[in-house]
Design a protein around this motif. Structure first.
Motif, PDB file in Angstrom:
ATOM      1  N   GLN A   1      12.169  -1.033  20.996  1.00  9.20           N
ATOM      2  CA  GLN A   1      12.467  -2.221  20.609  1.00  9.20           C
ATOM      3  C   GLN A   1      12.294  -2.453  19.065  1.00  9.20           C
ATOM      4  O   GLN A   1      11.527  -1.849  18.361  1.00  9.20           O
ATOM      5  CB  GLN A   1      11.364  -2.957  21.344  1.00  9.20           C
ATOM      6  N   PHE A   2      12.977  -3.579  18.698  1.00  3.97           N
ATOM      7  CA  PHE A   2      12.857  -3.979  17.106  1.00  3.97           C
ATOM      8  C   PHE A   2      11.556  -4.765  16.993  1.00  3.97           C
ATOM      9  O   PHE A   2      11.526  -5.932  17.543  1.00  3.97           O
ATOM     10  CB  PHE A   2      14.123  -4.974  16.882  1.00  3.97           C
ATOM     11  N   ASP A   3      10.715  -4.324  16.341  1.00  2.03           N
ATOM     12  CA  ASP A   3       9.513  -5.028  16.026  1.00  2.03           C
ATOM     13  C   ASP A   3       9.294  -5.821  14.757  1.00  2.03           C
ATOM     14  O   ASP A   3       9.193  -4.996  13.765  1.00  2.03           O
ATOM     15  CB  ASP A   3       8.085  -3.920  16.095  1.00  2.03           C
ATOM     16  N   ALA A   4       9.770  -6.874  14.544  1.00  5.47           N
ATOM     17  CA  ALA A   4       9.909  -7.718  13.564  1.00  5.47           C
ATOM     18  C   ALA A   4       8.776  -7.770  12.509  1.00  5.47           C
ATOM     19  O   ALA A   4       8.763  -7.439  11.328  1.00  5.47           O
ATOM     20  CB  ALA A   4      10.351  -9.118  13.752  1.00  5.47           C
ATOM     21  N   GLU A   5       7.526  -7.987  13.036  1.00  8.95           N
ATOM     22  CA  GLU A   5       6.265  -8.086  12.221  1.00  8.95           C
ATOM     23  C   GLU A   5       5.897  -6.845  11.582  1.00  8.95           C
ATOM     24  O   GLU A   5       5.540  -6.736  10.596  1.00  8.95           O
ATOM     25  CB  GLU A   5       5.064  -8.851  13.230  1.00  8.95           C
ATOM     26  N   MET A   6       6.052  -5.814  12.388  1.00 13.31           N
ATOM     27  CA  MET A   6       5.853  -4.580  11.875  1.00 13.31           C
ATOM     28  C   MET A   6       6.543  -4.149  10.553  1.00 13.31           C
ATOM     29  O   MET A   6       6.102  -3.613   9.563  1.00 13.31           O
ATOM     30  CB  MET A   6       5.682  -3.470  12.943  1.00 13.31           C
ATOM     31  N   ILE A   7       8.157  -4.155  10.840  1.00 15.52           N
ATOM     32  CA  ILE A   7       9.027  -3.899   9.586  1.00 15.52           C
ATOM     33  C   ILE A   7       8.828  -4.710   8.517  1.00 15.52           C
ATOM     34  O   ILE A   7       9.051  -4.434   7.423  1.00 15.52           O
ATOM     35  CB  ILE A   7      10.217  -3.520  10.298  1.00 15.52           C
ATOM     36  N   GLU A   8       8.506  -5.940   8.639  1.00 20.37           N
ATOM     37  CA  GLU A   8       8.520  -6.860   7.781  1.00 20.37           C
ATOM     38  C   GLU A   8       7.280  -6.587   6.865  1.00 20.37           C
ATOM     39  O   GLU A   8       7.322  -6.389   5.347  1.00 20.37           O
ATOM     40  CB  GLU A   8       8.235  -8.514   7.958  1.00 20.37           C
ATOM     41  N   ASN A   9       6.271  -6.379   7.113  1.00 20.06           N
ATOM     42  CA  ASN A   9       4.988  -5.620   6.380  1.00 20.06           C
ATOM     43  C   ASN A   9       5.475  -4.342   5.925  1.00 20.06           C
ATOM     44  O   ASN A   9       5.241  -4.524   4.473  1.00 20.06           O
ATOM     45  CB  ASN A   9       3.878  -5.797   7.293  1.00 20.06           C
ATOM     46  N   LYS A  10       5.982  -3.601   6.451  1.00 18.40           N
ATOM     47  CA  LYS A  10       6.271  -2.189   6.087  1.00 18.40           C
ATOM     48  C   LYS A  10       7.293  -2.268   4.596  1.00 18.40           C
ATOM     49  O   LYS A  10       7.063  -1.907   3.761  1.00 18.40           O
ATOM     50  CB  LYS A  10       6.801  -1.328   6.978  1.00 18.40           C
ATOM     51  N   TRP A  11       8.291  -2.962   4.815  1.00 13.17           N
ATOM     52  CA  TRP A  11       9.394  -2.949   3.943  1.00 13.17           C
ATOM     53  C   TRP A  11       9.198  -3.837   2.759  1.00 13.17           C
ATOM     54  O   TRP A  11       9.689  -3.674   1.583  1.00 13.17           O
ATOM     55  CB  TRP A  11      10.451  -3.080   4.683  1.00 13.17           C
ATOM     56  N   TYR A  12       8.299  -4.980   3.001  1.00 14.25           N
ATOM     57  CA  TYR A  12       7.883  -5.835   1.666  1.00 14.25           C
ATOM     58  C   TYR A  12       6.890  -5.105   0.819  1.00 14.25           C
ATOM     59  O   TYR A  12       6.919  -5.026  -0.399  1.00 14.25           O
ATOM     60  CB  TYR A  12       7.461  -7.114   2.170  1.00 14.25           C
ATOM     61  N   ASP A  13       6.252  -4.452   1.651  1.00 18.83           N
ATOM     62  CA  ASP A  13       5.091  -3.588   0.668  1.00 18.83           C
ATOM     63  C   ASP A  13       6.080  -2.432  -0.023  1.00 18.83           C
ATOM     64  O   ASP A  13       5.612  -2.134  -1.256  1.00 18.83           O
ATOM     65  CB  ASP A  13       4.029  -2.852   1.840  1.00 18.83           C
ATOM     66  N   TYR A  14       6.933  -1.745   0.691  1.00 17.56           N
ATOM     67  CA  TYR A  14       7.850  -0.730  -0.027  1.00 17.56           C
ATOM     68  C   TYR A  14       8.609  -1.253  -1.205  1.00 17.56           C
ATOM     69  O   TYR A  14       8.531  -0.654  -2.187  1.00 17.56           O
ATOM     70  CB  TYR A  14       8.740  -0.144   1.207  1.00 17.56           C
ATOM     71  N   TRP A  15       9.270  -2.387  -0.966  1.00 12.29           N
ATOM     72  CA  TRP A  15       9.809  -3.155  -2.256  1.00 12.29           C
ATOM     73  C   TRP A  15       8.964  -3.481  -3.175  1.00 12.29           C
ATOM     74  O   TRP A  15       9.344  -3.103  -4.256  1.00 12.29           O
ATOM     75  CB  TRP A  15      10.608  -4.427  -1.614  1.00 12.29           C
ATOM     76  N   MET A  16       7.708  -3.961  -2.876  1.00  9.36           N
ATOM     77  CA  MET A  16       6.804  -4.152  -4.070  1.00  9.36           C
ATOM     78  C   MET A  16       6.474  -2.878  -4.869  1.00  9.36           C
ATOM     79  O   MET A  16       6.385  -2.936  -6.051  1.00  9.36           O
ATOM     80  CB  MET A  16       5.682  -5.020  -3.537  1.00  9.36           C
ATOM     81  N   LYS A  17       6.007  -2.179  -4.070  1.00  9.85           N
ATOM     82  CA  LYS A  17       5.556  -0.699  -4.561  1.00  9.85           C
ATOM     83  C   LYS A  17       6.636  -0.186  -5.602  1.00  9.85           C
ATOM     84  O   LYS A  17       5.993   0.617  -6.559  1.00  9.85           O
ATOM     85  CB  LYS A  17       5.074   0.169  -3.484  1.00  9.85           C
ATOM     86  N   ASN A  18       7.717  -0.106  -5.184  1.00 12.30           N
ATOM     87  CA  ASN A  18       8.693   0.570  -6.128  1.00 12.30           C
ATOM     88  C   ASN A  18       9.536  -0.564  -6.985  1.00 12.30           C
ATOM     89  O   ASN A  18      10.432  -0.070  -7.707  1.00 12.30           O
ATOM     90  CB  ASN A  18      10.005   0.950  -5.046  1.00 12.30           C
ATOM     91  N   ASN A  19       8.837  -1.696  -7.053  1.00  7.07           N
ATOM     92  CA  ASN A  19       9.215  -2.583  -8.271  1.00  7.07           C
ATOM     93  C   ASN A  19      10.691  -3.199  -8.278  1.00  7.07           C
ATOM     94  O   ASN A  19      11.146  -3.395  -9.408  1.00  7.07           O
ATOM     95  CB  ASN A  19       8.829  -2.052  -9.676  1.00  7.07           C
ATOM     96  N   TYR A  20      11.232  -3.254  -7.011  1.00  2.00           N
ATOM     97  CA  TYR A  20      12.717  -3.286  -7.167  1.00  2.00           C
ATOM     98  C   TYR A  20      12.877  -5.073  -7.509  1.00  2.00           C
ATOM     99  O   TYR A  20      14.073  -5.229  -8.001  1.00  2.00           O
ATOM    100  CB  TYR A  20      12.926  -3.312  -5.721  1.00  2.00           C
ATOM    101  N   PHE A  21      12.022  -5.636  -7.471  1.00  5.51           N
ATOM    102  CA  PHE A  21      12.354  -7.401  -7.678  1.00  5.51           C
ATOM    103  C   PHE A  21      11.972  -7.537  -9.257  1.00  5.51           C
ATOM    104  O   PHE A  21      12.624  -8.623  -9.731  1.00  5.51           O
ATOM    105  CB  PHE A  21      11.271  -8.136  -7.173  1.00  5.51           C
ATOM    106  N   HIS A  22      11.489  -6.437  -9.914  1.00  7.59           N
ATOM    107  CA  HIS A  22      11.161  -6.806 -11.393  1.00  7.59           C
ATOM    108  C   HIS A  22      12.534  -6.724 -12.190  1.00  7.59           C
ATOM    109  O   HIS A  22      13.250  -5.501 -12.066  1.00  7.59           O
ATOM    110  CB  HIS A  22       9.998  -5.918 -11.901  1.00  7.59           C
ATOM    111  N   SER A  23      12.364  -7.385 -13.188  1.00  3.93           N
ATOM    112  CA  SER A  23      13.603  -7.306 -14.138  1.00  3.93           C
ATOM    113  C   SER A  23      13.401  -7.206 -15.568  1.00  3.93           C
ATOM    114  O   SER A  23      12.295  -7.830 -16.132  1.00  3.93           O
ATOM    115  CB  SER A  23      14.655  -8.504 -13.992  1.00  3.93           C
TER     116      SER A  23
END
Length: 877
Positions: free
Chosen positions: A6-28
């Motif tokens: 099953q696609f677990d939205a809540e679990m993957i949302e937390n996982k990937w937002y943390d991943y994006w933040m950790k790897n500083n993808y949003f910073h310019s």
């Protein structure tokens, strides 16, 4: 890699937002790439996420994520606004609940409470935006009261004052008695309300005569300075040069003449109250009348109100009407509809009030903003129709009242050193102010303790109009690397309700301080309303809790649900079912991915011809839709772009392409086709990522092991390439052919596992390129083209082509003929009724052209259907 069932939205949302933040993808940071910049419309610092924020920020995130994929140096600056009136009101209410009166505090004591409140409740909305998936550069978060931001505002004030554009004036202003501050004209909302028109009799001094005045505000008679009549009104020529007596207070006032008075309105006599009406003030100045202010700052009556002193204006209105009636001074009342000005923030009824305030001259400042939008087109509004609203506001602009009687905000940098109105200097700090004061007075003995700073704060909009510049330090240091790289920004996404408040003012400030536009495109969203078209509000109970929606449908589902119905500038009729549709789309994509990854792959088998054809078609279809998507983005049709992707994935990829390449039951798929299927799925994910970031990143990472440099968020947007358009048009016909086979199978209960024959007369000379697809998806044992109709066969048409399926043993021929005959009789009856209409001259002459065309199409369809049914019956016989 194990794929969850099953696609677990809540679990993957937390996982990937943390991943994006950790790897500083949003910073310019500035680099060699072309920048793409968005600044957030800063929400109130004490605000919480509502449906309007959800829509607005989802659109911004779509734009920024797409720009990132397209190789731009994407920078989305978040932040919050100090919202002077709203925040101060909340702090005052909190203090009141604790038994503390604001007036008992010093400014510094109050500001400490305000900062405590802000630190406790501020920024909640930014944290909530993260749950939506917003990829803001959080390291650049700004608050309009940050030290550097405040310094920019103060510098701007001083600069404009030194240019002679800011001045102090005693003017009639809009007073909010609840917030106890002045408001600009744009912060006043006019509402039509039912009230009363009171007809009050004023005695003529020295006689028993009286005149009658009609007013909606009897409580203001204590501020009357004159009665005005029109000099051309023959009814009142006998009153010239006489005086009237104000009821209750007994004050004697002159009767003046002015053609401003409308002879037709009310009684033709106007009471003049210069302190409490803009037009009356003008009359008062013209005729040198006394100005009597009868209100306190909270709209209670002062000592001029006599025995009503200290009572609220609306309480007095009722009471004074009774007193006037009892004394015989009230002749009658009538129900009266009039427009009442209310405060945008507190909803209090506005009181016109004379006051010393600071103003900014707008006449010259506004000219570049008019030129850039309405003449040169350097800045584009989407939809374009909002240019009319923009033009109306800017062509009728008045000087901007920029001072507010508040403590929360940037304190006006004017410093007083004497008792006179002109005994002040304007400077960025008290040290500079002291030097200026000493120079101005030639008094070197003056000390900083001799200076008193203006107690008022600046209008919040005077801070936020600098936002695109000040967030990059452009006001304090125009040569800063950030400012020179990121400014001007690219797109602004906001609501049309602040087109003047904020958008137009940012454009004005941009040209004044940077000499260029602050952004190129302004995307104006609509309001989010409920299914009954009502504006969403807590009081109506029709506004869903955004975070609950995310929990229920997943962030991707909510984003899709909102955007599918969000065409630019049009209000959105929100229905939770839209989010459910978004959730269903998420599940569809997830299941398609599981289907592909569930296939056994073999390198030992050759690629079937049908798979080669399917791949060629989907590549062409993908490019066709990609071009459509790019065009929609260029025109800021975000909803249409999403709908194009939605149909591509749901219909073309899932419903057709995967069926075309799917291996037989318990059979492997060839490695070439599988690789292409994965490639196409990845391309789909790239298009979907700006809209559905969490689901797409999850699938992307499950397809293969990826390094941080290979994450979907920093992947590459598909490139537009030439494609064979005939493949698309030819397959559109092929789909109809296959649908015809499926319909006959369904109607005749022919199981799909049973093969059937197919014969066709190719009258249209259509391409046979997709015949292998027809054979596979129709489970056809043999497919041949013939020159004559096939006897003993079921038939159907696609355009002029005829298709025949020879009858198999399981079909009851007699029953089928009987069924077709009944259908033939019905269709002939339908045709007769349509032809009856078309032969009626009266109907043809009177009906709209569109209706006639529709009836003629019905006739043509019925004739074609009759021919097909007759051929089917003949074939079966």
């Amino acid at each position: 890699m194990t794929i969850p069932a099953q696609f677990d939205a809540e679990m993957i949302e937390n996982k990937w937002y943390d991943y994006w933040m950790k790897n500083n993808y949003f910073h310019s940071e500035p680099d060699h790439r072309t920048p793409y910049t968005i600044v957030i419309p800063p929400p109130n610092v004490t605000g919480v996420l509502h449906m309007g924020h959800m829509l607005n920020n989802t659109i911004q995130d779509v734009l920024i994520r797409r720009a990132r994929l397209k190789g731009f140096n994407a920078c989305w600056v978040p932040g919050t606004d100090h919202a002077s009136i709203a925040t101060e009101a909340k702090v005052v209410a909190k203090l009141k609940s604790e038994g503390i009166n604001k007036n008992d505090l010093t400014r510094q004591e109050f500001l400490k409470h305000a900062w405590d409140w802000t630190e406790k409740y501020g920024g909640t909305i930014l944290e909530q935006l993260k749950q939506l998936g917003c990829s803001c550069d959080w390291e650049r978060t700004k608050f309009t009261m940050d030290p550097d931001m405040s310094a920019s505002v103060i510098k701007s004030f001083v600069d404009l004052y030194n240019k002679g554009l800011i001045y102090r004036g005693y003017r009639m202003v809009n007073w909010d008695p609840e917030a106890k501050t002045t408001l600009s004209d744009e912060e006043v909302i006019f509402e039509e309300r039912q009230g009363k028109l009171y007809f009050i009799q004023y005695k003529i001094e020295g006689s028993n005569d009286f005149l009658t005045v009609a007013t909606t505000r009897p409580e203001t008679i204590f501020g009357d300075s004159a009665i005005c009549i029109n000099p051309n009104d023959e009814r009142f020529t006998h009153l010239r040069g006489k005086k009237a007596i104000v009821p209750i207070c007994g004050r004697v006032i002159p009767i003046i003449e002015d053609d401003y008075v409308d002879i037709e309105f009310g009684t033709g006599c106007l009471k003049v109250t210069p302190a409490h009406d803009m037009n009356d003030k003008t009359l008062g100045e013209k005729h040198n009348l006394e100005i009597i202010d009868i209100f306190n700052e909270d709209a209670t009556l002062n000592s001029f109100g006599m025995h009503y002193k200290g009572q609220d204006r609306f309480v007095v209105r009722e009471a004074i009407a009774k007193e006037l009636e009892e004394t015989g001074a009230l002749s009658k009342t009538e129900i009266h509809l009039n427009k009442v000005g209310t405060s945008e923030r507190t909803k209090a009824v506005i009181e016109p009030r004379l006051s010393d305030q600071w103003f900014l001259k707008m006449e010259d400042l506004v000219k570049p903003a008019i030129q850039s939008v309405l003449v040169d087109g350097d800045i584009k509004l989407h939809p374009k129709r909002f240019e009319n609203t923009y033009a109306h506001w800017l062509n009728n602009i008045r000087d901007w009242n920029i001072s507010r009687q508040l403590w929360w905000g940037q304190q006006i940098p004017a410093f007083y050193y004497g008792d006179g109105k002109e005994d002040f200097v304007v400077a960025e700090n008290i040290e500079d102010a002291l030097k200026l004061a000493q120079e101005k007075t030639a008094n070197l003995q003056l000390q900083t303790t001799d200076l008193r700073q203006d107690v008022d704060a600046l209008d919040t909009w005077f801070s936020s109009w600098l936002w695109p510049m000040s967030v990059f330090g452009g006001i304090m240091d125009p040569e800063s690397a950030d400012f020179k790289y990121y400014y001007p920004t690219n797109d602004l996404v906001t609501g049309p309700d602040i087109l003047f408040f904020w958008v137009a003012r940012m454009i004005i400030a941009g040209y004044e301080y940077a000499g260029e536009k602050p952004f190129t495109n302004v995307y104006l969203t609509g309001l989010v309303r409920d299914k009954q078209r009502r504006k969403m509000s807590k009081s109506l109970g029709n506004s869903p809790e955004p975070l609950e929606l995310i929990k229920k449908f997943g962030a991707d589902g909510v984003r899709v649900g909102l955007l599918l119905s969000a065409s630019a500038g049009n209000d959105i009729m929100f229905d939770e079912e839209l989010c459910n549709q978004g959730k269903g789309f998420s599940n569809k994509i997830w299941n398609a991915f599981k289907l592909i990854k569930g296939w056994e792959v073999s390198t030992a088998i050759e690629q079937p011809e049908s798979s080669k054809v399917a791949i060629e078609w989907y590549e062409a279809k993908f490019q066709h839709v990609l071009a459509e998507i790019e065009d929609n983005f260029d025109k800021y049709r975000i909803s249409e772009a999403l709908m194009a992707i939605y149909k591509l994935v749901w219909d073309d990829f899932c419903s057709w392409f995967l069926e075309m390449i799917k291996p037989g039951y318990q059979q492997p798929i060839d490695s070439v086709t599988f690789a292409k299927a994965i490639e196409m799925l990845e391309n789909n994910l790239k298009l979907l990522h700006p809209f559905m970031p969490f689901l797409t990143e999850e699938i992307w990472q499950l397809i293969a092991e990826r390094s941080t440099e290979e994450a979907l968020i920093v992947s590459t947007w598909p490139e537009v390439k030439p494609f064979n358009a005939s493949l698309i048009t030819d397959f559109d016909i092929t789909m109809e052919v296959i649908s015809g086979i499926r319909t006959i199978r369904k109607d005749k209960n022919i199981p799909f596992k049973d093969t059937i024959e197919l014969k066709a007369i190719n009258n249209d000379a259509i391409s046979t390129y997709f015949d292998t697809i027809v054979t596979k998806l129709g489970n056809i044992s043999s497919f041949e083209y013939v020159a004559e109709k096939v006897d003993g066969a079921l038939s159907y048409r696609v355009n002029s082509n005829e298709y025949f399926i020879p009858v198999v043993g399981t079909i009851d021929v007699e029953a089928e003929i009987e069924k077709l005959t009944a259908e033939l009789v019905y269709t002939k009856g339908f045709l007769k009724s349509v032809q009856g209409k078309l032969s009626n001259e009266k109907f043809v002459a009177g009906a709209p052209e569109k209706v006639i065309a529709n009836e003629r199409q019905k006739e043509a369809d019925a004739l074609a259907k009759i021919e097909t049914i007759e051929q089917s019956i003949a074939g079966l016989q």
